[in-house]
Design a protein around this motif. Structure first.
Motif, mmCIF file in Angstrom:
data_model
loop_
_atom_site.group_PDB
_atom_site.id
_atom_site.type_symbol
_atom_site.label_atom_id
_atom_site.label_comp_id
_atom_site.label_asym_id
_atom_site.label_seq_id
_atom_site.Cartn_x
_atom_site.Cartn_y
_atom_site.Cartn_z
ATOM 1 N N SER A 103 0.817 -1.125 0.663
ATOM 2 C CA SER A 103 0.074 0.139 -0.298
ATOM 3 C C SER A 103 1.037 0.842 0.134
ATOM 4 C CB SER A 103 -1.036 0.029 0.974
ATOM 5 O OG SER A 103 0.066 0.239 2.871
ATOM 6 N N GLY A 153 -3.820 2.778 -8.364
ATOM 7 C CA GLY A 153 -4.252 2.321 -7.346
ATOM 8 C C GLY A 153 -3.214 1.334 -6.824
ATOM 9 N N HIS A 176 1.855 4.607 -4.885
ATOM 10 C CA HIS A 176 1.123 5.751 -4.227
ATOM 11 C C HIS A 176 2.041 7.530 -4.167
ATOM 12 C CE1 HIS A 176 0.153 1.513 -3.399
ATOM 13 N NE2 HIS A 176 -1.609 1.846 -2.788
ATOM 14 N N HIS A 212 -15.214 3.534 -5.256
ATOM 15 C CA HIS A 212 -14.057 4.070 -3.652
ATOM 16 C C HIS A 212 -14.709 4.347 -2.339
ATOM 17 C CE1 HIS A 212 -11.406 6.302 -7.380
ATOM 18 N NE2 HIS A 212 -13.228 6.497 -7.293
ATOM 19 N N ARG A 213 -13.534 4.307 -1.362
ATOM 20 C CA ARG A 213 -13.998 3.981 -0.107
ATOM 21 C C ARG A 213 -14.228 5.510 -0.041
ATOM 22 N NH1 ARG A 213 -10.810 3.234 3.902
ATOM 23 N NH2 ARG A 213 -8.692 3.834 3.231
ATOM 24 N N VAL A 271 -13.740 8.100 3.075
ATOM 25 C CA VAL A 271 -13.135 8.119 4.230
ATOM 26 C C VAL A 271 -13.403 9.367 5.365
ATOM 27 C CG1 VAL A 271 -11.216 6.822 2.761
ATOM 28 C CG2 VAL A 271 -11.201 9.166 2.576
ATOM 29 N N THR A 302 -7.805 11.328 6.757
ATOM 30 C CA THR A 302 -7.103 10.857 5.936
ATOM 31 C C THR A 302 -6.114 11.237 5.257
ATOM 32 O OG1 THR A 302 -9.282 8.993 5.986
ATOM 33 C CG2 THR A 302 -7.199 8.610 4.835
ATOM 34 N N ALA A 358 -6.819 12.224 1.508
ATOM 35 C CA ALA A 358 -8.323 11.931 1.434
ATOM 36 C C ALA A 358 -8.639 12.933 0.490
ATOM 37 C CB ALA A 358 -8.857 12.310 1.933
ATOM 38 N N TRP A 401 -15.914 12.932 0.524
ATOM 39 C CA TRP A 401 -14.556 12.734 0.916
ATOM 40 C C TRP A 401 -14.039 11.609 0.562
ATOM 41 C CZ3 TRP A 401 -11.042 16.199 1.354
ATOM 42 C CH2 TRP A 401 -10.864 17.265 1.885
ATOM 43 N N ASP A 430 -11.370 8.084 -0.672
ATOM 44 C CA ASP A 430 -9.877 7.442 -0.957
ATOM 45 C C ASP A 430 -9.739 7.339 -3.015
ATOM 46 O OD1 ASP A 430 -8.089 6.040 -1.698
ATOM 47 O OD2 ASP A 430 -7.937 4.231 -0.033
#
Length: 643
Positions: free
Chosen positions: A205, A230, A233, A316-317, A319, A323, A326, A338, A340
């Motif tokens: 990650s 993804g 990062h 998407h998540r 968050v 975060t 975000a 908001w 991820d």
């Protein structure tokens, strides 16, 4: 005959292996590896991340690597990808070479705590014609000692990596990706890293991609490729152009240049293959694909394999606003959410969408994923019951429901306050995306950054002070054509800014190709709300034999890797300090998305301090305004006029 002689001599030129250590093992998806330990760093080399692209797999997307039984010796680097003889570039690496070259190499510190380590993935340059991840220049030991897991990758080059022809197009199935095979290889390598980083103590990650020159162009393309979203990062672009243009598959370039398929036809005809089948193309000996070498800046290997932006629908998540990374997106109902920025799943896994109704007989959108998409979605929803996820279309959240139970089977509906007309419009938009081939690069890098479609990750980007000092605009090359469209007034202004013809000849191509495009992408990325750090490299060793007046193209590489011993001539104490500084900045950035740390000059964030950068000089790193900004302003205005 030259290539045959090189291949025949390969066995004599391989790098000696370190002593075999049967206790040093790592288990990856395909099986168990036996590595080597030297000076506190474990290394595992020649790991296949994809099946050999041979025979029917030539000019196909990379396939998964097969398993092996028992222990696999990972003590020596593998073959580099087929390429013409090099010009002495230390980034090429040792022989042999082969089409069976899709391997990667991993270095990890022997001593580490329980916390997983950042991962850095290097993408070599070489004009997409030469280079490898096996060169001693790119040995990852000295970066690994700074607390990262270091990975270098081989990917297909030249016509084996970037090529199309009508016969190949005719045999492709619906939605099959094309032409950008080298880029597909790098994505496959990043998928392998995602799935196997933990075996070496790495954090899947927290992956940083970095590359130089053509490798830098691959980094910018990964930033706009939906398939890579993804998988990384942070990103670092070293002399990676920025205003370059890709060649479409089946229509002319903007400058009138031939399409990829037309170029493929011309090359086949040069081999007396006027109407070849795909099988006949795959039977061409690899050595014959090397001459003449594809032209990097002339459009032979920088490919735009699609004609639309990536699929519009992503999941998407949701968050907490605090975060890291975000992103706040507007909702179609007026409420911002908001999220991820890395999608849980994207539109390339959609099989169908349609207008339907929800349990209250209100308009809704039905969707169905393919098998892999269904598994990913089921895993996500099972792990996040009671939490919300956002469904994003064209940069807006169209629904943000709560996961009440795991969603199995890959089907569902998107609820919202839609009218029939709104739902129908959304379905038409998404369905149009489903009919597009699975393109990796659907637009040029600059256009994607302008539209804010690049990966929302922290970015380091920059160039060297005298990249192409030896190349004049009057030279016959695609680079030399860059200033052909200048008006008399523009040329006069440029000559004045560069102090006359000699200064113009020595500096303008470096600024046109590298310095101004780097500033341009930095401005765009920062304006889009993402952490951005611009640099200029101007370290010149006393032993430099060239009258360059600055740091030449690719000269920063041994400093970034802290591998000055590979330069081949004496390097001084100031070079050692510069190498330590660059390697420290790069690995700190990989760890936390910010290159700064106590005890070193502060590197200004580009968005917070507009047009300020960090310059690596013989006296050490210095933060300040962009040198020669007036020249870059002229170039910016010139590009704005001609485009």
């Amino acid at each position: 005959m030259i290539l045959a002689s090189i291949l025949a001599a390969a066995v004599l030129m391989t790098t000696p292996a370190l002593p075999f250590d049967p206790a040093l093992r790592a288990t990856v998806e395909q099986g168990r590896l036996v590595g080597r330990l030297a000076d506190g760093v474990a290394s595992f080399k020649a790991i296949p991340y994809a099946a050999p692209p041979l025979g029917p797999l030539r000019w196909r997307a990379p396939q998964r690597a097969g398993p092996w039984a028992g222990d696999r010796d990972a003590g020596q680097v593998g073959a580099m990808c087929i390429q013409p003889p090099s010009n002495g570039d230390p980034g090429v690496g040792p022989l042999p070479m082969s089409e069976d070259c899709l391997t990667l190499n991993v270095w990890a510190p022997e001593a580490r705590g329980d916390a997983p380590l950042p991962v850095m993935v290097w993408i070599h340059g070489g004009g997409l014609n030469n280079g490898s991840g096996t060169a001693a220049l790119y040995d990852g030991s000295n970066l690994a000692k700074r607390g990262v897991v270091m990975v270098t990758v081989n990917y297909r080059l030249g016509r084996l990596g970037f090529f199309d022809h009508p016969a190949l197009a005719a045999e492709r199935g619906p939605g099959e990706a094309a032409a950008n095979y080298g880029l597909m290889d790098i994505v496959a390598a990043l998928e392998w890293v995602r799935d196997n980083a933990a075996a070496f103590g790495g954090d899947a990650s927290n992956v940083t991609i970095f590359g130089e020159s053509a490798g830098g162009t691959m980094v910018t393309r990964l930033m706009i490729a939906p398939q890579a979203r993804g998988l990384f990062h942070r990103a670092v672009v070293q002399s990676g152009l920025g205003r370059d243009e890709g060649t479409p598959l089946d229509r002319p370039r903007r400058d009138g240049g031939a399409s990829m398929r037309e170029r493929g036809v011309t090359f086949a005809e040069s081999l007396a293959l006027e109407h070849p089948t795909a099988a006949q193309l795959r039977d061409i000996p690899a050595a014959k694909l090397l001459t003449p070498a594809p032209n990097f800046y002339g459009g032979d290997v920088l490919v735009r394999d699609g004609e639309r932006p990536p699929p519009a629908l992503t999941f998407h998540r949701v968050v907490d606003p605090r975060t890291v990374g975000a992103m706040l997106l507007p909702g179609t109902d007026g409420q911002s959410v908001w999220i991820d920025p890395a999608p849980v799943i994207n539109g390339r896994h959609l099989v169908s969408v349609s207008v339907t109704v929800d349990a209250h007989n209100r308009p809704a959108i039905g969707f169905r994923f393919d098998g892999l998409g269904a598994r990913l979605f089921a895993q996500f929803t099972a792990a996040h019951v009671g939490e919300r996820f956002a469904i994003v279309l064209e940069g807006k959240v169209i629904s943000a429901p709560t996961v009440n139970t795991p969603i199995m089977g890959g089907s569902g509906i998107i609820e919202g306050r839609f009218t029939i007309s709104e739902a129908s419009t959304m379905v038409r938009l998404i369905s149009g995306d489903l009919r597009q081939p699975a393109a990796f690069v659907s637009e040029d890098v600059e256009a994607a950054f302008v539209a804010g479609r690049e990966a929302p990750v922290p970015l380091i980007i920059g160039a060297n002070s005298a990249e192409f000092w030896w190349m004049k605009p009057a030279d016959l090359s695609p680079y030399g054509a860059l200033d052909d469209a200048m008006t008399a007034d523009e040329r006069a202004a440029f000559l004045e800014a560069y102090g006359g013809q000699d200064g113009y000849d020595a500096r303008v191509l470096s600024d046109l190709v590298f310095s101004e495009p780097a500033r341009h992408l930095a401005r765009l990325h920062a304006a889009n709300g993402h952490p951005t750090y611009l640099y200029r490299f101007d370290v010149v060793p006393e032993s430099n034999p060239e009258p360059s007046g600055g740091a030449t193209h690719a000269s920063e590489r041994p400093y970034v890797f802290d591998n000055l011993h590979t330069v081949g001539r004496p390097m001084g104490e100031r070079d050692a300090r510069a190498a330590a500084a660059m390697a420290d900045y790069w690995t700190t950035f990989a760890a936390k998305g910010n290159p700064n740390a106590p005890g070193r000059p502060a590197w200004p964030e580009f968005g917070a301090a507009r047009d300020r950068l960090l310059e690596f000089t013989n006296g050490g790193p210095v933060a300040g305004p962009i040198p020669f900004a007036g020249r870059l302003d002229l170039i910016e205005a010139f590009y704005a006029r001609i485009r």
